[in-house]
Design a protein around this motif. Sequence first.
Motif: not given
Length: 598
Positions: A120-123, A127-129, A145-150
């Motif tokens: 997983a990654v939280v950006v 731009e980071h996404l 498989s898991l990507v979130w953006s603040l």
Amino acid sequence: MREFSTPSTISIPDSGNLTDDVVNHSREAADEVVFRRRVAAGLEDVTAREFHAEVCATAKGLIAAGVEAGDRVAVISRTRYEWTLLDYAVWFAGAVTVPLYESSSVEQVAWILQDSGAAAVVVEGPEHLARVRQAQRSGALDDLSLVWSLSDQALDNLGRLGQDISDETLERRRATATPLDLATIVYTSGTTAAPKGCMLTHGNFMFELGVTVEELGEVFDDEEASTLVFLPLAHVFARIIQVGAVKRRVPLGHSSDIKDLAADLDAFRPTFLLAVPRVFEKVFNTASQQATAAGHGKLFGRAANAAIAYSRALDDKRVPLRVRTQRALYDKLVYSQVREALGGRCRYAISGGAPLGERLGHVFRGIGVTVLEGYGLTESTGALTVNLPHAHKIGTVGRPLPGTTVRVADDGELLFRGGQVFAGYWNDDRATAQALDPDGWLHTGDVGEVDDEGFVRITGRRKEILVTTGGKNVSPTLLEERVRAHDLVDHCLVVGDGQPFIGALVTIDRAAYAGLAGTSGLPREVADALSHPVLVSAVQAAVDDANGAVSQAEAIRKFVILAQEWTEEGGQLTPSLKLKRHVVTREHRSEIEDLYLF
């Protein structure tokens, strides 16, 4: 072979993990302010109870999304409150945090996410996404498989997602990690193109913080203690201050943009800071420039000299009346203004990442802000040595922390052993064996000496990693290889150790130049074309290509084209055509100095 040990002064727990501090604070000091975060209306206090609740809600969301114990969760963001919140939420979920610099290039993002096997990654934002999505398109991130953006309400979404996860389930997951388990994998520049992941355990942090905050009790335990972190939390240096502040319930603030730092310091008014030497250089130089612009340049110069004299007298344990009188005068006229630039209440600063320099150390101590210089590596979870309020020797990086031993090898290399030394490099047994010998000694690659009192002085570097005054570790190898890939470039030497930015010396391939000169109107000889727009533009293209593989802080900002060639016969190359870095640096000292003239 010289060796010095500092006896251990505290007992390090053999159970538990870094999340225990958050749980205990919520129980024992629920209403105590532990963070001050910036909101639209200004600064907002966050209590121990509130922080614990937010961490739990986010951790439950991670668990509900499928994050398992031991999974790697990446964070790509500027320094902000949510970064710290996510760090602890990942640990509550029993997972491992993988920090990335928010300025990381697509290539760096792809490599770190792939190598760590991040699930997983939280950006932070779009731009980071976009960089993560571009990295995913490379096809090498099957585990992600898991990507979130603040910016897309990641924390709120995780909070809703985890509503059905019980407190009991979260507590079982939180208690999974022991001191032997990984807390984070911090990627650091190496001598090859690919960054290496330093495996740091909960125990590494518990040892490091257990002894550090105890030794720096005067800094952390002041009733009014508070600190503002503005260095990247992707760097272990900032993470240590973060965890230390949480451990000691020191109110912590975050500043995410250097352009807002002055305003944030004024609003937060920290009692201590951590910074790299470049910050102190900028504060001092800015004050000097402002004084000169106002017609008080000579006064500022005299005040700086008086501060140095006062600081040196402190080392002698006797400050003459004349020196005390001068300091009192300049304190009102000059020093108070410099302290105001740091928020007005700052008494101590912790410096690392690059050498501070004796003069600057004396200046700041003389004006009333004692800079405690330390030394450490990512591989040592931060500090191995540090100067203390009661044991301070300017020009050194302090004595080993309790429970830590330093050894000076026969060739001058500094070796260290202690509970903060890392578990090794992720997926890289060969590199681990090179850094850690069978007896547990960490080979730092730095050359130094230890005096009779145990104070360590860094005198040089065996490794080729460059450290800018901003504390950024930069591997020159990748940049040099990318620049040399251009047909017109023969050799490239990247410089910048102890400097504010990265620069380069470039030599030209004669055969390629001859071909270009025949079609572009360039002079016949390279020496006559060093500033010609066509040649400069071609080299700039090579530099731009190299910069695309690294972050902005690692990028080449200035370069100089040389008329000379580097050859084996000339002594600049080895028989295997490797660059003799020390020879080239010595021969072109003036050109390197010119790169940093403003």
